[in-house]
Design a protein around this motif. Structure first.
Motif, PDB file in Angstrom:
ATOM      1  N   CYS A  73      26.864 -51.915  24.263  1.00  0.00           N
ATOM      2  CA  CYS A  73      27.224 -52.989  23.326  1.00  0.00           C
ATOM      3  C   CYS A  73      28.730 -53.236  23.301  1.00  0.00           C
ATOM      4  O   CYS A  73      29.518 -52.338  22.999  1.00  0.00           O
ATOM      5  CB  CYS A  73      26.736 -52.616  21.925  1.00  0.00           C
ATOM      6  SG  CYS A  73      27.308 -53.750  20.654  1.00  0.00           S
ATOM      7  N   TYR A  83      29.959 -50.266  14.172  1.00  0.00           N
ATOM      8  CA  TYR A  83      28.911 -51.179  14.609  1.00  0.00           C
ATOM      9  C   TYR A  83      28.086 -50.463  15.670  1.00  0.00           C
ATOM     10  O   TYR A  83      28.553 -50.262  16.790  1.00  0.00           O
ATOM     11  CB  TYR A  83      29.496 -52.485  15.175  1.00  0.00           C
ATOM     12  CG  TYR A  83      28.375 -53.420  15.545  1.00  0.00           C
ATOM     13  CD1 TYR A  83      27.838 -54.271  14.604  1.00  0.00           C
ATOM     14  CD2 TYR A  83      27.788 -53.356  16.801  1.00  0.00           C
ATOM     15  CE1 TYR A  83      26.745 -55.061  14.910  1.00  0.00           C
ATOM     16  CE2 TYR A  83      26.698 -54.139  17.113  1.00  0.00           C
ATOM     17  CZ  TYR A  83      26.179 -54.990  16.162  1.00  0.00           C
ATOM     18  OH  TYR A  83      25.089 -55.746  16.467  1.00  0.00           O
ATOM     19  N   CYS A 110      27.242 -58.807  15.608  1.00  0.00           N
ATOM     20  CA  CYS A 110      26.604 -58.977  16.912  1.00  0.00           C
ATOM     21  C   CYS A 110      27.036 -60.297  17.550  1.00  0.00           C
ATOM     22  O   CYS A 110      27.064 -61.331  16.889  1.00  0.00           O
ATOM     23  CB  CYS A 110      25.094 -58.968  16.718  1.00  0.00           C
ATOM     24  SG  CYS A 110      24.169 -59.323  18.191  1.00  0.00           S
ATOM     25  N   CYS A 113      24.968 -61.005  22.910  1.00  0.00           N
ATOM     26  CA  CYS A 113      25.071 -60.987  24.373  1.00  0.00           C
ATOM     27  C   CYS A 113      23.780 -60.479  25.006  1.00  0.00           C
ATOM     28  O   CYS A 113      23.561 -60.637  26.196  1.00  0.00           O
ATOM     29  CB  CYS A 113      26.241 -60.124  24.814  1.00  0.00           C
ATOM     30  SG  CYS A 113      25.972 -58.378  24.466  1.00  0.00           S
ATOM     31  N   HIS A 114      22.943 -59.828  24.200  1.00  0.00           N
ATOM     32  CA  HIS A 114      21.631 -59.327  24.643  1.00  0.00           C
ATOM     33  C   HIS A 114      21.689 -58.235  25.700  1.00  0.00           C
ATOM     34  O   HIS A 114      20.698 -57.980  26.381  1.00  0.00           O
ATOM     35  CB  HIS A 114      20.735 -60.475  25.141  1.00  0.00           C
ATOM     36  CG  HIS A 114      20.233 -61.317  24.021  1.00  0.00           C
ATOM     37  ND1 HIS A 114      19.004 -61.142  23.456  1.00  0.00           N
ATOM     38  CD2 HIS A 114      20.815 -62.332  23.333  1.00  0.00           C
ATOM     39  CE1 HIS A 114      18.839 -62.022  22.474  1.00  0.00           C
ATOM     40  NE2 HIS A 114      19.931 -62.755  22.371  1.00  0.00           N
ATOM     41  N   CYS A 116      21.940 -55.135  25.049  1.00  0.00           N
ATOM     42  CA  CYS A 116      21.087 -54.095  24.482  1.00  0.00           C
ATOM     43  C   CYS A 116      19.630 -54.348  24.825  1.00  0.00           C
ATOM     44  O   CYS A 116      18.932 -53.469  25.346  1.00  0.00           O
ATOM     45  CB  CYS A 116      21.272 -54.060  22.974  1.00  0.00           C
ATOM     46  SG  CYS A 116      21.140 -55.682  22.198  1.00  0.00           S
TER      47      CYS A 116
HETATM   48  S1  SF4 Z   1      23.341 -58.466  21.507  1.00  0.00           S
HETATM   49 FE1  SF4 Z   1      23.224 -56.244  21.510  1.00  0.00          FE
HETATM   50  S2  SF4 Z   1      24.771 -55.530  22.952  1.00  0.00           S
HETATM   51 FE2  SF4 Z   1      25.253 -57.668  22.424  1.00  0.00          FE
HETATM   52  S3  SF4 Z   1      26.648 -57.543  20.670  1.00  0.00           S
HETATM   53 FE3  SF4 Z   1      24.592 -57.717  19.805  1.00  0.00          FE
HETATM   54  S4  SF4 Z   1      23.957 -55.616  19.507  1.00  0.00           S
HETATM   55 FE4  SF4 Z   1      25.723 -55.513  20.887  1.00  0.00          FE
END
Ligand code: SF4
Ligand code: SF4
Ligand code: SF4
Lengths: 252, 351
Positions: A73, A83, A110, A113-114, A116
């Motif tokens: 992340c 976070y 958040c 960006c996906h 995760c």
């Molecule tokens: S989508 Fe997931 S990886 Fe991206 S900022 Fe949010 S929690 Fe972090």
């Protein structure tokens, strides 16, 4: 009574009373100060169930706390280690609402960006699950309307108005909405972020393309800011879209 | 023709005796209890991991074949008391007064469930609603329902306390090993509870979840994903009782949140570790078998690659007398021991 090593005790756990009666005994005076224990006394399973039973939140049960998500992340890695998507999942799943609330100032950060979700070895839809947690918290008044949601609204309005977004206007408009005073040219009333009270980071950001002499980019942006382009026939479409979105409750 | 002695008629011993009998070898099967089948039968296990079959389904056929075989001589309520001689010619004394001569010996003396009274802080024996996972199996298999022993009511919440009597130096060096089955059985029991009583919340308190190999999905992922069993990281350090609400409290540190916790529970299930049985320790002495210096489980000979071969020629060790092991592996080890024993007494194996 004085607390030694006061820095070790969080402010919200310190209870100080002028008069204090415990079990019918007046203990005012020396015993007027109580430090509440750190003990977790129960789980809020209603909260946990609300998250796990909502359509976007179902996959929360799949998490096995490997932290692949948090390691990936960008917000955790480059901004604030408080976070932590893995940790939010753990807390929400057991209904440790007070712990979530302690992080109310970061939990909305958040950037969608996906990374995760794409990497989670257990198929948890992490980004979606985090949004469900946010919604459940907002519903209970545990978190104010978070800035990212405000931004989403601003963004949606811009799209609804023009059928597209215009980067410069979106950015500067958002900056203004945050309370910064931007200098406006007297004729077109458009913001000129290079002078006046604009925050330093914004000035630096705007100077970048000028420094690198990316003339095409500058011209295009200037043109778009002056003559806001619209999608063709947008006005007609916009009314239908707005109505549909209102009916769906998507504009709330 | 020389015969083989099998000590212990649990899954391992049954599998060994059945294998030998099938090869046409005369076999003496000793069992210190009054029935065949060992722990799974004696303690009324409900469902066996990993295939989720009933003990009668898995062990029933073995028990029948052993009972019906004319090659097996069965001595119930009988223990091994002495042994002299060497491979091919062991003279063994039995507690029923008989003396037999055998060519090889299979040791299948197994394990014992940990006695949770030795962990006083967990309140077993003090609070009726603190039970063992064995007692939960019996609740399922004998009574067919889940309840709190204190009031016979359905609990709202059930906690599984992992690693009781395992991975614990406090008990002495004897209990440092992992029980291997506990995490998986808890996953299964938790799923069974959730399946039949969807309103009961189930919590597993773990340090690690050790559901190795192909057990990962059915006994860890499925309990969470399909049945909603909750996993909390932290070892339960104490169980207390609150007279105010009549519920138990499981005290632990939630090591992920890093806060102490005392959470109310209605039924607490202790996941018991495994120790070498009394029989295993006795037989080790009589036969001169090598034991692990800490756990006292039997250990195979370093001379052989096979983990069935003991330090005494002609004596084979199989199953839970060597440490925690699942039932299906016990059956396989019993069969492997039968093969080794058959080879030793130089029997021609007919097809
Ligand atoms: S989508 Fe997931 S990886 Fe991206 S900022 Fe949010 S929690 Fe972090
Ligand atoms: S990557 Fe997936 S399984 Fe691992 S901690 Fe994150 S959500 Fe949980
Ligand atoms: S199998 Fe699980 S419960 Fe048993 S000792 Fe190992 S980690 Fe603990």
């Amino acid at each position: 009574m004085a607390i030694h090593e006061r820095s070790l005790v969080e402010q919200e756990r310190i209870l100080r009373k002028e008069r204090l009666v415990v079990d019918g005994v007046d203990v005012s005076g020396d015993w007027n100060l109580i430090i509440l224990p750190r003990v977790i006394e129960d789980y809020d399973l209603d909260f946990a169930k609300e998250v796990a039973e909502s359509p976007d939140g179902k996959t929360i049960t799949q998490c096995y706390q490997c932290s692949y998500c948090t390691a990936s992340c960008p917000v955790h890695n480059y901004w604030d280690d408080r976070y932590n998507p893995r940790h939010f999942i753990y807390l929400a799943r057991l209904g440790m609402v007070d712990e979530l609330q302690k992080r109310a100032d970061v939990i909305w950060r958040c950037v969608s960006c996906h990374k995760c979700t794409h990497r989670c070895p257990k198929g948890v839809l992490v980004e979606e699950v985090l949004k469900v947690i946010l919604r459940a918290m907002a519903k209970r008044g545990l978190i104010e309307e978070y800035p990212s949601k405000k931004f989403d609204k601003f963004f949606t309005e811009s799209v609804l108005e023009y059928g597209r977004i215009e980067d410069g206007e979106l950015l500067l408009g958002w900056v203004e909405k945050q309370g910064y005073k931007l200098f406006k040219d007297p004729i077109l009333k458009k913001p000129v972020p290079l002078i006046g009270d604009a925050p330093l980071w914004l000035k630096q950001l705007m100077l970048k393309p000028i420094k690198s002499m990316n003339v095409g980019f500058l011209m295009l942006n200037a043109k778009h800011m002056l003559f806001h382009p619209r999608t063709k026939n947008w006005n007609k479409f916009k009314q239908v879209l707005r109505k549909a979105m209102e009916e769906e409750g998507a504009l709330k | 023709m020389s015969s083989v002695l099998v000590v212990g008629a649990g899954p391992t011993g049954l599998a060994a005796a059945r294998g030998l009998a099938k090869l046409g070898i005369k076999t003496i099967l000793l069992e210190k209890d009054s029935e065949l089948g060992g722990n799974p039968i004696k303690n009324h296990y409900h469902t066996l991991i990993p295939r989720k079959l009933k003990p009668s389904q898995v062990l029933g056929p073995y028990i029948r074949e052993v009972q019906e075989s004319k090659n097996v001589t069965l001595y119930l309520n009988t223990e091994l008391v002495s042994c002299e001689g060497e491979v091919g010619n062991f003279k063994v004394g039995l507690s029923n007064g008989k003396t037999e001569t055998v060519g090889a010996i299979v040791v299948a003396t197994g394990f014992e469930h940990f006695d949770p009274k030795r962990k006083g802080e967990l309140g077993y024996g003090l609070y009726p609603d603190v039970i063992t996972n064995l007692e939960l199996e019996r609740m399922f298999s004998q009574e067919g329902k889940l309840y709190r022993p204190s009031n016979k009511q359905l609990p709202k919440r059930v906690a599984f306390v992992f690693c009781v009597g395992s991975r614990d130096r406090q008990l002495g060096v004897t209990n440092v090993h992992c029980c291997r089955y506990g995490c998986a059985l808890s996953g299964l029991q938790g799923s069974e509870i959730r399946e039949h009583y969807p309103d009961v919340d189930v919590f597993c308190y773990y340090m690690d979840v050790r559901t190795y190999g192909t057990w990962e999905y059915p006994f860890y992922w499925a309990p969470q994903e399909e049945y909603g069993v909750r996993y909390v990281r932290g070892r339960i350090a104490e169980i207390t009782y609150s007279p105010a609400d009549g519920r138990l409290r499981v005290k632990h540190e939630d090591t992920i949140v890093q806060r102490p916790a005392e959470v109310p529970m209605d039924l607490v299930v202790l996941v018991l570790g495994m120790e070498p049985s009394e029989g295993t320790k006795k037989v080790a002495k009589i036969l001169g078998l090598k034991q692990d210096k800490d756990s006292r489980f039997l250990v195979p000979s370093d001379e052989s690659g096979s983990n069935i071969v003991s330090n005494k020629e002609g004596i084979f060790i199989a199953g839970a007398c060597k440490g925690p092991i699942d039932i299906e592996s016990c059956l396989s080890e019993g069969e492997a021991a039968a093969l080794e024993a058959a080879a030793v007494i130089n029997t021609k194996v007919g097809v």
